[in-house]
Design an enzyme around this catalytic site. Sequence first.
Site, PDB file in Angstrom:
ATOM      1  N   GLU A 229       0.735  -1.795  -0.025  1.00 21.01           N
ATOM      2  CA  GLU A 229      -0.123   0.151  -0.124  1.00 21.01           C
ATOM      3  C   GLU A 229       0.470   1.669   0.025  1.00 21.01           C
ATOM      4  O   GLU A 229       1.665   1.417   1.047  1.00 21.01           O
ATOM      5  CB  GLU A 229      -0.991  -0.423   1.118  1.00 21.01           C
ATOM      6  CG  GLU A 229      -1.537  -1.575   1.534  1.00 21.01           C
ATOM      7  CD  GLU A 229      -3.113  -1.203   1.118  1.00 21.01           C
ATOM      8  OE1 GLU A 229      -3.279   0.123   0.009  1.00 21.01           O
ATOM      9  OE2 GLU A 229      -3.545  -2.424   0.630  1.00 21.01           O
ATOM     10  N   CYS A 263      -1.818   9.275   2.707  1.00 18.79           N
ATOM     11  CA  CYS A 263      -2.054   8.931   1.554  1.00 18.79           C
ATOM     12  C   CYS A 263      -2.950   9.330   0.174  1.00 18.79           C
ATOM     13  O   CYS A 263      -2.706   9.481  -0.742  1.00 18.79           O
ATOM     14  CB  CYS A 263      -1.581   7.219   1.654  1.00 18.79           C
ATOM     15  SG  CYS A 263      -3.314   6.405   1.988  1.00 18.79           S
TER      16      CYS A 263
HETATM   17  P1  NAD Z   1       8.807   4.364   4.465  1.00 21.58           P
HETATM   18  O1  NAD Z   1       8.791   4.253   2.751  1.00 21.58           O
HETATM   19  O2  NAD Z   1      10.082   6.120   3.892  1.00 21.58           O
HETATM   20  O3  NAD Z   1       8.389   3.846   5.885  1.00 21.58           O
HETATM   21  C1  NAD Z   1       7.635   2.631   5.689  1.00 21.58           C
HETATM   22  C2  NAD Z   1       8.393   1.829   6.759  1.00 21.58           C
HETATM   23  O4  NAD Z   1       8.934   1.226   5.732  1.00 21.58           O
HETATM   24  C3  NAD Z   1       9.484   2.178   7.655  1.00 21.58           C
HETATM   25  O5  NAD Z   1       8.472   1.440   8.964  1.00 21.58           O
HETATM   26  C4  NAD Z   1      11.059   2.419   7.608  1.00 21.58           C
HETATM   27  O6  NAD Z   1      11.455   2.071   8.971  1.00 21.58           O
HETATM   28  C5  NAD Z   1      10.260   0.635   6.826  1.00 21.58           C
HETATM   29  N1  NAD Z   1      11.329   0.829   6.226  1.00 21.58           N
HETATM   30  C6  NAD Z   1      11.922   2.139   5.463  1.00 21.58           C
HETATM   31  N2  NAD Z   1      13.841   0.967   4.473  1.00 21.58           N
HETATM   32  C7  NAD Z   1      13.173  -0.445   4.766  1.00 21.58           C
HETATM   33  C8  NAD Z   1      13.651  -1.376   4.274  1.00 21.58           C
HETATM   34  N3  NAD Z   1      14.734  -0.987   3.231  1.00 21.58           N
HETATM   35  N4  NAD Z   1      13.032  -2.887   4.280  1.00 21.58           N
HETATM   36  C9  NAD Z   1      12.110  -3.008   4.801  1.00 21.58           C
HETATM   37  N5  NAD Z   1      11.313  -1.304   5.880  1.00 21.58           N
HETATM   38  C10 NAD Z   1      12.164  -0.279   5.113  1.00 21.58           C
HETATM   39  O7  NAD Z   1       7.311   5.867   4.284  1.00 21.58           O
HETATM   40  P2  NAD Z   1       6.944   6.952   5.812  1.00 21.58           P
HETATM   41  O8  NAD Z   1       7.556   7.620   5.308  1.00 21.58           O
HETATM   42  O9  NAD Z   1       7.261   5.808   6.843  1.00 21.58           O
HETATM   43  O10 NAD Z   1       5.336   6.856   4.790  1.00 21.58           O
HETATM   44  C11 NAD Z   1       4.708   7.925   4.413  1.00 21.58           C
HETATM   45  C12 NAD Z   1       4.688   6.853   3.257  1.00 21.58           C
HETATM   46  O11 NAD Z   1       3.758   5.803   2.841  1.00 21.58           O
HETATM   47  C13 NAD Z   1       3.899   7.896   1.945  1.00 21.58           C
HETATM   48  O12 NAD Z   1       4.102   7.596   0.479  1.00 21.58           O
HETATM   49  C14 NAD Z   1       2.812   7.666   2.231  1.00 21.58           C
HETATM   50  O13 NAD Z   1       1.620   7.882   1.810  1.00 21.58           O
HETATM   51  C15 NAD Z   1       2.792   6.070   2.541  1.00 21.58           C
HETATM   52  N6  NAD Z   1       1.340   5.817   2.767  1.00 21.58           N
HETATM   53  C16 NAD Z   1       0.613   4.617   1.665  1.00 21.58           C
HETATM   54  C17 NAD Z   1      -1.009   3.886   2.519  1.00 21.58           C
HETATM   55  C18 NAD Z   1      -1.422   3.131   1.928  1.00 21.58           C
HETATM   56  O14 NAD Z   1      -2.396   2.558   2.261  1.00 21.58           O
HETATM   57  N7  NAD Z   1      -1.628   2.941   0.755  1.00 21.58           N
HETATM   58  C19 NAD Z   1      -0.847   4.859   4.156  1.00 21.58           C
HETATM   59  C20 NAD Z   1      -0.248   5.607   4.320  1.00 21.58           C
HETATM   60  C21 NAD Z   1       1.081   6.294   4.308  1.00 21.58           C
END
Ligand code: NAD
Length: 473
Positions: A229, A263
Amino acid sequence: MTTLPVRNPRTGETDAWITPPTMAELDEIAARLRAAQPAWAAESIEARMERLKRWADAIEADQYAIAKALEADTGRRRVAMLEVQGAIASIRGWAVSAPQLAPKADWMQGRSNAQLKHTGQYVPYPVVGVISPWNFPLTLSLIDAIPALAAGCAVIVKPSEVTPRFVEPLMRTIDQAGLSDLLVFTPGGGETGQAIIERSDLVCFTGSVPTGKKVAASAAANLIPAFLELGGKDPLIITESADLDLAVTAALRGSVLSTGQACQSIERIYVPASLHDAFLEKLVPAAEAVRLNWPDIEAGEIGPLIFAKQADIIAGQIEDARAKGATVHTGGTVETHGGGKWLKPTVISGVDHSMTVMTEETFGPVLPVMAYDGIEEAVRLANDTLYGLSAAVFAGTLEEAESVARQLDAGAVSLNDAALTALFYEAEKQSFKASGLGPSRMGAAGLTRFFRRKALIANTGAPLGLEAFREEG
Ligand code: NAD
């Protein structure tokens, strides 16, 4: 593993630390979950839901402590409490619906060979890894975990390292409900996320597109499914026949709720050229009336920007638009108050698709407004994006809104409102284009995606001998 500092979004100061588990500790956690999961899956779904209801009761009893920690994580009070109440309601809601939705199969006579009959067994994935972002730390940690537990999986959650404070009080409730061998939260950053993928049978990831690609690659290397997502750049199309006051209400809430850190936030607004000025005349004062919840957290509509680096991305997009000739009507500058970073709703006109504010995810309370000539152009502009999370159409009638919505490349479209997927979880939806992968987390599929269907095929007669396939026949 080294200890990671956690910044407070209201003060900018480090006031919490997390220590990610070592790889050996993660091995131990995964082994503990794997050992407990078969007995959990063997219980009836009704019995599992009774246990989860006890957890909802424990969360309710401790709701103020969890909400307080979430408030420190996110800098907002009302939404923090709504997240906790939403978690309780979600568990209780699944307790009612999961037993009805759980897939069942009867024996069926074979069509091609009446001697054979078959049925199915729905087998949960043993260990589901959940990796969640910082914008709704509790909601997005539990949105996959609750139905996965209901299906009979064990779950390991890695919440964002940006907002981990809610975990400690939540873990107490997990212990109280006797679920600590089935649901574990582990703190940590990307490295811990990767380690969780290696120890899971399925990964549910909510986060950005770049990280989602890394998660998908690791899941592929481990041959496990990844339900992703990801981000969005949701358009709102307003048509000639729309009531502008209602459209402004929807656009503003859809765009600035939770400081646009959602999001499904509206990130692009397309209005007919004939209504452009009238729309701005209504939108700008409405945006100006929105208050920060600073200095009083109990007043105002929007909180701080949670993630300091996001503030720089947003400021960069606004500057890029300005430099390319756009007009910033209100807001437009990241402000520092008490050490936290804040942005008032920012209305921009004179934008086009050469500007990053119209092409890249903003994740802030920014409303770029672009004029269009004819609905075909509006649809083309709305679809001119790498993303396909959701979209919105505001028109004079639902029929007109629907006819436009059916032309949009997005997984969900709000008609005569905006960002309804934040408020309504019953409609199944999948993400289009770069916004995600996998089955819907909403609706019935929210549960059924955690089962694999095993086929049981029975021969009611004698087995075929090899002679039936002999070459000389
Ligand atoms: P992010 O991708 O930076 O991090 C998300 C998670 O991934 C964190 O827990 C982080 O520690 C982890 N992570 C980071 N690197 C990783 C790796 N290499 N392998 C595995 N896990 C890893 O996102 P963010 O900045 O925390 O959140 C914002 C983003 O989330 C925005 O792009 C937003 O649109 C999206 N989002 C999507 C939805 C949806 O339902 N589609 C909902 C909420 C947020």
